[in-house]
Motif scaffolding. Structure first.
Motif, mmCIF file in Angstrom:
data_model
loop_
_atom_site.group_PDB
_atom_site.id
_atom_site.type_symbol
_atom_site.label_atom_id
_atom_site.label_comp_id
_atom_site.label_asym_id
_atom_site.label_seq_id
_atom_site.Cartn_x
_atom_site.Cartn_y
_atom_site.Cartn_z
ATOM 1 N N LYS A 124 -30.137 24.035 29.257
ATOM 2 C CA LYS A 124 -29.448 25.457 28.202
ATOM 3 C C LYS A 124 -30.542 26.644 28.478
ATOM 4 O O LYS A 124 -31.293 26.659 27.382
ATOM 5 C CB LYS A 124 -29.124 25.168 27.065
ATOM 6 C CG LYS A 124 -27.659 24.212 26.958
ATOM 7 C CD LYS A 124 -27.094 24.132 25.521
ATOM 8 C CE LYS A 124 -25.772 22.956 25.674
ATOM 9 N NZ LYS A 124 -25.633 22.818 23.953
ATOM 10 N N GLY A 125 -30.134 27.422 29.766
ATOM 11 C CA GLY A 125 -31.691 27.920 29.522
ATOM 12 C C GLY A 125 -33.128 27.345 29.491
ATOM 13 O O GLY A 125 -33.055 26.371 30.179
ATOM 14 N N THR A 126 -34.142 27.705 28.554
ATOM 15 C CA THR A 126 -35.023 27.084 28.287
ATOM 16 C C THR A 126 -35.291 25.528 27.508
ATOM 17 O O THR A 126 -36.286 25.132 27.388
ATOM 18 C CB THR A 126 -36.678 27.517 28.392
ATOM 19 O OG1 THR A 126 -35.922 28.674 27.035
ATOM 20 C CG2 THR A 126 -37.081 29.083 29.536
ATOM 21 N N LEU A 127 -34.425 25.587 26.587
ATOM 22 C CA LEU A 127 -34.163 24.336 26.300
ATOM 23 C C LEU A 127 -33.448 22.865 26.832
ATOM 24 O O LEU A 127 -32.840 22.570 28.196
ATOM 25 C CB LEU A 127 -33.498 24.401 25.578
ATOM 26 C CG LEU A 127 -32.936 23.515 24.389
ATOM 27 C CD1 LEU A 127 -34.021 23.147 23.311
ATOM 28 C CD2 LEU A 127 -31.592 23.297 23.697
ATOM 29 N N ALA A 128 -34.304 22.005 27.165
ATOM 30 C CA ALA A 128 -33.644 20.982 28.026
ATOM 31 C C ALA A 128 -33.690 19.684 26.370
ATOM 32 O O ALA A 128 -33.444 20.040 25.569
ATOM 33 C CB ALA A 128 -35.337 19.977 27.957
ATOM 34 N N GLU A 129 -32.526 19.048 27.110
ATOM 35 C CA GLU A 129 -31.558 18.055 26.061
ATOM 36 C C GLU A 129 -31.946 16.558 27.336
ATOM 37 O O GLU A 129 -30.811 16.278 28.264
ATOM 38 C CB GLU A 129 -30.040 18.919 26.584
ATOM 39 C CG GLU A 129 -29.847 19.849 25.072
ATOM 40 C CD GLU A 129 -28.685 20.172 24.495
ATOM 41 O OE1 GLU A 129 -28.600 21.119 24.160
ATOM 42 O OE2 GLU A 129 -27.928 20.062 25.872
ATOM 43 N N VAL A 130 -31.919 15.782 26.008
ATOM 44 C CA VAL A 130 -31.552 14.425 26.422
ATOM 45 C C VAL A 130 -30.421 13.853 26.455
ATOM 46 O O VAL A 130 -30.808 13.228 24.541
ATOM 47 C CB VAL A 130 -32.841 13.795 26.309
ATOM 48 C CG1 VAL A 130 -33.097 12.707 26.808
ATOM 49 C CG2 VAL A 130 -34.237 14.464 26.816
ATOM 50 N N ARG A 131 -30.279 13.478 26.980
ATOM 51 C CA ARG A 131 -28.839 13.110 27.054
ATOM 52 C C ARG A 131 -28.572 11.009 26.671
ATOM 53 O O ARG A 131 -28.481 11.055 28.303
ATOM 54 C CB ARG A 131 -26.896 13.508 27.111
ATOM 55 C CG ARG A 131 -27.220 14.752 25.735
ATOM 56 C CD ARG A 131 -25.674 15.624 25.779
ATOM 57 N NE ARG A 131 -25.532 16.811 25.869
ATOM 58 C CZ ARG A 131 -25.085 16.701 24.240
ATOM 59 N NH1 ARG A 131 -24.981 16.166 23.541
ATOM 60 N NH2 ARG A 131 -25.338 18.388 24.049
ATOM 61 N N ALA A 132 -27.785 10.376 26.511
ATOM 62 C CA ALA A 132 -27.039 9.351 26.788
ATOM 63 C C ALA A 132 -26.091 9.484 28.385
ATOM 64 O O ALA A 132 -25.293 9.126 27.973
ATOM 65 C CB ALA A 132 -26.967 8.020 25.675
ATOM 66 N N VAL A 133 -26.725 7.930 28.908
ATOM 67 C CA VAL A 133 -25.436 7.830 29.895
ATOM 68 C C VAL A 133 -24.784 6.440 30.199
ATOM 69 O O VAL A 133 -24.024 6.232 30.908
ATOM 70 C CB VAL A 133 -25.330 8.750 31.370
ATOM 71 C CG1 VAL A 133 -26.346 10.234 31.255
ATOM 72 C CG2 VAL A 133 -27.258 7.355 31.628
ATOM 73 N N LYS A 134 -25.656 5.694 28.684
ATOM 74 C CA LYS A 134 -25.530 4.021 28.707
ATOM 75 C C LYS A 134 -25.608 3.954 26.830
ATOM 76 O O LYS A 134 -26.238 5.154 26.599
ATOM 77 C CB LYS A 134 -25.698 3.126 30.003
ATOM 78 C CG LYS A 134 -26.105 3.147 31.138
ATOM 79 C CD LYS A 134 -27.108 2.558 32.076
ATOM 80 C CE LYS A 134 -26.845 2.718 33.353
ATOM 81 N NZ LYS A 134 -27.857 2.054 34.189
ATOM 82 N N GLU A 135 -25.002 3.220 26.843
ATOM 83 C CA GLU A 135 -25.044 2.839 25.237
ATOM 84 C C GLU A 135 -26.585 1.892 25.557
ATOM 85 O O GLU A 135 -26.889 1.598 26.384
ATOM 86 C CB GLU A 135 -24.236 1.732 24.832
ATOM 87 C CG GLU A 135 -22.668 2.049 24.804
ATOM 88 C CD GLU A 135 -22.269 1.215 23.788
ATOM 89 O OE1 GLU A 135 -22.863 -0.283 24.017
ATOM 90 O OE2 GLU A 135 -20.992 1.214 23.940
ATOM 91 N N ILE A 136 -27.632 2.628 24.057
ATOM 92 C CA ILE A 136 -29.010 2.334 24.419
ATOM 93 C C ILE A 136 -28.901 1.525 22.762
ATOM 94 O O ILE A 136 -28.374 2.225 21.843
ATOM 95 C CB ILE A 136 -29.738 4.067 24.337
ATOM 96 C CG1 ILE A 136 -29.973 4.689 25.376
ATOM 97 C CG2 ILE A 136 -31.044 3.157 23.772
ATOM 98 C CD1 ILE A 136 -30.247 5.611 25.718
ATOM 99 N N GLU A 137 -29.633 0.451 22.789
ATOM 100 C CA GLU A 137 -29.168 -0.481 21.482
ATOM 101 C C GLU A 137 -30.443 -0.012 21.332
ATOM 102 O O GLU A 137 -32.013 0.106 21.344
ATOM 103 C CB GLU A 137 -29.450 -2.005 22.085
ATOM 104 C CG GLU A 137 -28.040 -1.889 22.651
ATOM 105 C CD GLU A 137 -26.984 -1.888 21.461
ATOM 106 O OE1 GLU A 137 -27.535 -2.322 20.294
ATOM 107 O OE2 GLU A 137 -25.343 -1.714 22.260
#
Length: 419
Positions: free
Chosen positions: A221-234
């Motif tokens: 988002k502009g110069t903000l990086a977002e890290v999101r899960a694409v699989k369930e992470i335990e």
């Protein structure tokens, strides 16, 4: 290992990853689509071709951007952005004025100049470095061959040439290390169509190790990086992203990883190679090509991909399109249209058509790409989402509103899956 006093994103910790040096792991469960953390850019540079359409500070697209009063080459969406960016932009402002059209340092040089300036004016740890400091970046200096070292020396020479007035330099050895760190840890910021907007440093994001079966995806988002899960992470699981485009077969992916990041991936996909046969699908013929003919065609495909990458810097759109069409014709004698090398050249041809505003040509290639893309890429892939977005806009531009709405809904469903 870092002291426990270091602030960390909630639910995550830095740890010693077996065989990989360091990594990031989860302390709690994360659901698909959940945000693990966000990271503002330590510093970023907008690619020169986007000047005038995006803010140099926040990368926002906006009409009526205001020009820098001095050089007239940097653009800002508001006064706050212009003030915020000035400590960095002043590195370039006088040089832009002095060099004019001859001001042409690479993005790597510009990004490195901003890192040096940032370290000078902000020596303490930043909000981008909760888990990993820029000075801790891996450089892989011992793995650089003579060609890579020569390229770094060329970048150092460009840095001195363009930034002599406002920048204090460390010695040459320290600059070699810094450029090597930037080459291994820099990020490309992309828009919703995966077009290149600029380059940036996101220290905490750089902590994550690579897998061709990642469990997170990085979006911007502009110069903000977002890290999101694409699989369930335990809890206890390591967090993996992908450093590279996952379209290509195992050998190609690992060639890229070795060349750019100096390691070979040992993830499940690279070990099992389950998708390689489909990605390298051969045309069904009465007289099937020999294994030697297939190997020769793969070699040709890799060479023409590299030829096209170089040609983009000096050939005209019509010449580039000719390269695509000739290579597709030759490869099509052996490869199915769903073969990833065919898809690569179709994608390049689509890009040329978009550049010259040949909407029908672009749509022709996009329609051939989307189905195999959906098969080769993971379901969460932004490459698939961006292709649906392009197709939707093309259909609407060509007055096919029903098809456009359908494509845009597919784009929306993929994007919403990640949020």
């Amino acid at each position: 290992m870092r002291s426990e006093a270091v602030p960390q994103p909630g639910g995550l910790e830095r740890f010693a990853s077996p065989g990989k040096g360091r990594g990031l792991r989860a302390l709690r469960r994360y659901a698909v689509g959940e945000l693990l953390f966000s990271c503002p850019a330590y510093t970023a540079v907008l690619t020169v071709s986007e000047r005038g359409s995006h803010c140099d500070c926040c990368f926002a697209r906006k009409e009526g951007l205001s020009k820098c009063g001095r050089c007239k080459q940097a653009f800002y969406c508001n006064v706050e952005c212009q003030k915020e960016d000035w400590p960095m932009h002043k590195l370039e402002c006088s040089a832009m004025c002095a060099f004019g059209q001859n001001w042409n340092p690479s993005e790597t040089v510009r990004l490195t100049a901003r890192i040096l300036a940032k370290q000078k004016i902000h020596p303490e740890r930043t909000q981008s470095e909760k888990l990993l400091a820029v000075k801790e970046f891996e450089s892989h200096l011992d793995k650089l061959d003579n060609e890579k070292r020569e390229l770094i020396q060329n970048d150092i020479a460009a840095l001195h040439h363009f930034y002599s007035k406002h920048l204090e330099y460390p010695d040459n050895a320290a600059l070699v290390v810094l450029f090597a760190q930037v080459n291994c840890n820099g990020f490309t910021i992309e828009d919703e169509e995966l077009s290149h907007l600029g380059s940036a440093i996101f220290p905490d994001v750089a902590l994550m190790n690579h897998s061709c079966c990642p469990n997170v995806i990085v979006t911007y988002k502009g110069t903000l990086a977002e890290v999101r899960a694409v699989k369930e992470i335990e809890p206890g699981e390591e967090v993996f992203t992908s450093y590279i485009d996952l379209l290509y077969p195992t050998e190609d992916r690992n060639d890229r990883l070795r060349d750019s990041y100096f390691f070979t991936c040992d993830c499940r996909e690279c070990t099992m190679k389950e998708k390689d046969k489909e990605k390298l699908k051969i045309r069904k013929l009465n007289d099937p090509p020999s294994s030697e003919a297939v190997r020769d065609m793969i070699r040709y495909a890799r060479n023409v991909i590299e030829e096209f990458r170089r040609a983009k810097h000096y050939k005209s759109p019509s010449e580039l399109l000719e390269i695509c069409e000739l290579s597709l014709d030759k490869m099509g004698a052996v490869f199915e249209d769903s073969n990833v090398y065919m898809l690569h050249m179709m994608y390049q041809a689509m890009g040329v058509c978009l550049y010259v505003q040949d909407w029908e040509g672009a749509l022709h290639y996009g329609q051939k790409i989307i189905r195999p893309y959906s098969k080769h890429y993971p379901s969460y892939s932004l490459n698939v989402a961006s292709m649906w977005l392009k197709l939707g806009r093309l259909y609407i531009a060509l007055d096919d509103r029903p098809a456009g709405d359908k494509a845009l809904k597919k784009w929306t469903s993929t994007v919403m899956h990640l949020h």
